[in-house]
Enzyme design. Structure first.
Site, PDB file in Angstrom:
ATOM      1  N   ARG A  41     -10.701  10.326   2.017  1.00  0.00           N
ATOM      2  CA  ARG A  41     -10.567  10.962   3.329  1.00  0.00           C
ATOM      3  C   ARG A  41     -11.755  11.854   3.621  1.00  0.00           C
ATOM      4  O   ARG A  41     -12.077  12.121   4.774  1.00  0.00           O
ATOM      5  CB  ARG A  41      -9.223  11.676   3.417  1.00  0.00           C
ATOM      6  CG  ARG A  41      -8.125  10.597   3.425  1.00  0.00           C
ATOM      7  CD  ARG A  41      -6.734  11.095   3.464  1.00  0.00           C
ATOM      8  NE  ARG A  41      -5.838   9.921   3.344  1.00  0.00           N
ATOM      9  CZ  ARG A  41      -4.545   9.996   3.138  1.00  0.00           C
ATOM     10  NH1 ARG A  41      -3.963  11.176   3.045  1.00  0.00           N
ATOM     11  NH2 ARG A  41      -3.819   8.906   3.037  1.00  0.00           N
TER      12      ARG A  41
ATOM     13  N   LYS B 231      -2.332  -1.522  -3.675  1.00  0.00           N
ATOM     14  CA  LYS B 231      -3.185  -0.346  -3.604  1.00  0.00           C
ATOM     15  C   LYS B 231      -2.336   0.908  -3.710  1.00  0.00           C
ATOM     16  O   LYS B 231      -1.318   0.985  -3.031  1.00  0.00           O
ATOM     17  CB  LYS B 231      -3.901  -0.384  -2.261  1.00  0.00           C
ATOM     18  CG  LYS B 231      -4.812   0.768  -1.987  1.00  0.00           C
ATOM     19  CD  LYS B 231      -5.333   0.624  -0.599  1.00  0.00           C
ATOM     20  CE  LYS B 231      -6.115   1.876  -0.274  1.00  0.00           C
ATOM     21  NZ  LYS B 231      -6.497   1.952   1.084  1.00  0.00           N
TER      22      LYS B 231
ATOM     23  N   LYS C  37       0.856  -1.179   0.000  1.00  0.00           N
ATOM     24  CA  LYS C  37       0.000   0.000   0.000  1.00  0.00           C
ATOM     25  C   LYS C  37       0.896   1.234   0.000  1.00  0.00           C
ATOM     26  O   LYS C  37       1.713   1.416   0.896  1.00  0.00           O
ATOM     27  CB  LYS C  37      -0.899  -0.014   1.231  1.00  0.00           C
ATOM     28  CG  LYS C  37      -1.761   1.231   1.355  1.00  0.00           C
ATOM     29  CD  LYS C  37      -2.788   1.099   2.455  1.00  0.00           C
ATOM     30  CE  LYS C  37      -3.552   2.384   2.650  1.00  0.00           C
ATOM     31  NZ  LYS C  37      -4.555   2.272   3.706  1.00  0.00           N
TER      32      LYS C  37
HETATM   33  C1  PBG Z   1      -7.421   3.142   5.706  1.00  0.00           C
HETATM   34  C2  PBG Z   1      -7.719   3.153   4.257  1.00  0.00           C
HETATM   35  C3  PBG Z   1      -7.554   4.187   3.304  1.00  0.00           C
HETATM   36  C4  PBG Z   1      -8.095   3.678   2.113  1.00  0.00           C
HETATM   37  C5  PBG Z   1      -8.537   2.391   2.355  1.00  0.00           C
HETATM   38  N1  PBG Z   1      -8.264   2.069   3.688  1.00  0.00           N
HETATM   39  C6  PBG Z   1      -7.050   5.568   3.457  1.00  0.00           C
HETATM   40  C7  PBG Z   1      -5.629   5.853   3.654  1.00  0.00           C
HETATM   41  O1  PBG Z   1      -4.789   4.964   3.752  1.00  0.00           O
HETATM   42  O2  PBG Z   1      -5.321   7.027   3.763  1.00  0.00           O
HETATM   43  C8  PBG Z   1      -8.199   4.423   0.822  1.00  0.00           C
HETATM   44  C9  PBG Z   1      -9.246   3.934  -0.119  1.00  0.00           C
HETATM   45  C10 PBG Z   1      -9.579   4.864  -1.226  1.00  0.00           C
HETATM   46  O3  PBG Z   1      -8.925   5.901  -1.450  1.00  0.00           O
HETATM   47  O4  PBG Z   1     -10.547   4.556  -1.939  1.00  0.00           O
HETATM   48  N2  PBG Z   1      -6.108   3.100   6.080  1.00  0.00           N
END
Ligand code: PBG
Length: 328
Positions: A208, A252, A198
């Site tokens: 967010r 991701k 990620k």
């Molecule tokens: C939580 C999380 C996030 C996303 C999924 N789980 C946000 C982040 O890491 O800031 C993002 C998903 C999206 O942008 O669709 N940690």
């Protein structure tokens, strides 16, 4: 025609739609798509998310209806994000049995049983008042203290009715800590889908807003991966997660990381998921709204490219709609 090779004509296999379909090889199906959903505590009606046209923060009731519709449309699963009414430093709403996401898991499990796969996103950023994915001290996110919280959240989500937990916080050792806690609590059979690779990405921007989890100071660069690092680092994260007991792994975001998806696919024999994140959704929606892209073709082409790169499972905000199209 290639000079010297008079019989080589790649166009032969493109001559009719039926022939192209026969040789397509990469197939899209609703069964491979997972719909991310947001449920917010104390909402009286579903609230649109400005930067994600067509996506809402759900009430418990609207979530139940949307989940049933998505399953009816043929999606393979749902991933749940909760937005609590009150946030605190430790993210206590994440593992409270009456916390919004756990109530939602219980309600959906009661409605849908095992007809779909309920995946619980396992992180603290939606639940903490500072918006970071873990326990903070002196402006830094503490790794091992956070693992204890993740372990408690995993068990709460399993008890609430999740079929799968998906840790997304990028703490070192998170899969092992969660696996140990699940096993000790009687959930040895419950799989962990690890957000293994990620990246610290601008493409989470709209999320967010949806999850109300923007960091109140700093950014996530201290725990999420640096996009400038070689793909090998993603493979190392994946290998560590598998060694700790991950059952499936995730990359991701998706579209800007197709090289990572493809390398992970080549390296492992477990299911590989990819998350087509909020910013990827917003880009296509914004262009389509301006008439600059054919929306449906753009959606399907992005999904196809993610599957072609090697993802078995795609998390996408278009899951229900695309499943509907693909069923026809
Ligand atoms: C939580 C999380 C996030 C996303 C999924 N789980 C946000 C982040 O890491 O800031 C993002 C998903 C999206 O942008 O669709 N940690």
């Amino acid at each position: 025609m290639t000079p010297g090779f008079p019989t080589v004509r790649p166009r032969r296999l493109r001559s009719t739609p039926a022939l192209r379909r026969l040789v397509a090889s990469t197939r899209l199906s609703g069964a491979d798509l997972v719909l991310p959903v947001f449920v917010k505590e104390s909402l009286s009606e579903p609230t649109p998310i400005g930067s994600m046209p067509g996506v809402v923060q759900h009430t418990l009731d609207s979530l139940r209806a949307a989940a049933s519709d998505a399953v009816e449309a043929g999606v393979g699963g749902l991933v749940l994000f909760g937005v609590p009414a009150v946030k605190d430093a430790g993210g206590s709403a994440a593992d409270a049995d009456d916390g919004i996401v756990n109530r939602a898991l219980t309600a959906l499990r009661a409605d849908l049983g095992d007809a779909t796969v309920l995946i619980a996103d396992l992180c603290l950023c939606e639940y903490t008042d500072h918006g970071h994915c873990g326990i903070v001290a002196d402006g830094a996110v503490l790794n091992d203290e956070t693992l204890e919280r993740y372990a408690a959240v995993a068990v709460a989500q399993a008890r609430a009715g999740a079929h799968v937990v998906a840790p997304s916080g990028m703490m070192d050792g998170q899969v092992g800590a969660i696996r140990t806690a699940l096993d000790a609590a009687g959930f040895a059979g419950l799989p962990v889908l690890a957000y293994s690779a990620k990246y610290a990405s601008c493409f989470y921007g709209p999320f967010r807003e949806a999850a109300e989890g923007a960091p109140q100071f700093g950014d996530r660069g201290g725990y999420q991966q640096d996009p400038a690092r070689p793909v090998d680092e993603a493979l190392r994260e994946v290998a560590l997660d598998l060694a700790e007991g991950a059952d499936a792994v995730m990359v991701k975001p998706a579209l800007a990381y197709l090289d990572v998806i493809s390398a992970v696919r080549a390296a492992v024999d477990v299911p590989v998921a990819a998350y087509q994140v909020s910013g990827e959704y917003a880009m296509v929606e914004a262009a389509a709204a301006n008439g600059w892209l054919d929306r449906r073709r753009a959606v399907l082409e992005t999904l196809l490219s993610i599957r072609r790169a090697g993802a078995d499972i795609v998390l996408t905000y278009w899951a229900a709609e695309a499943a509907e199209w693909l069923r026809a």
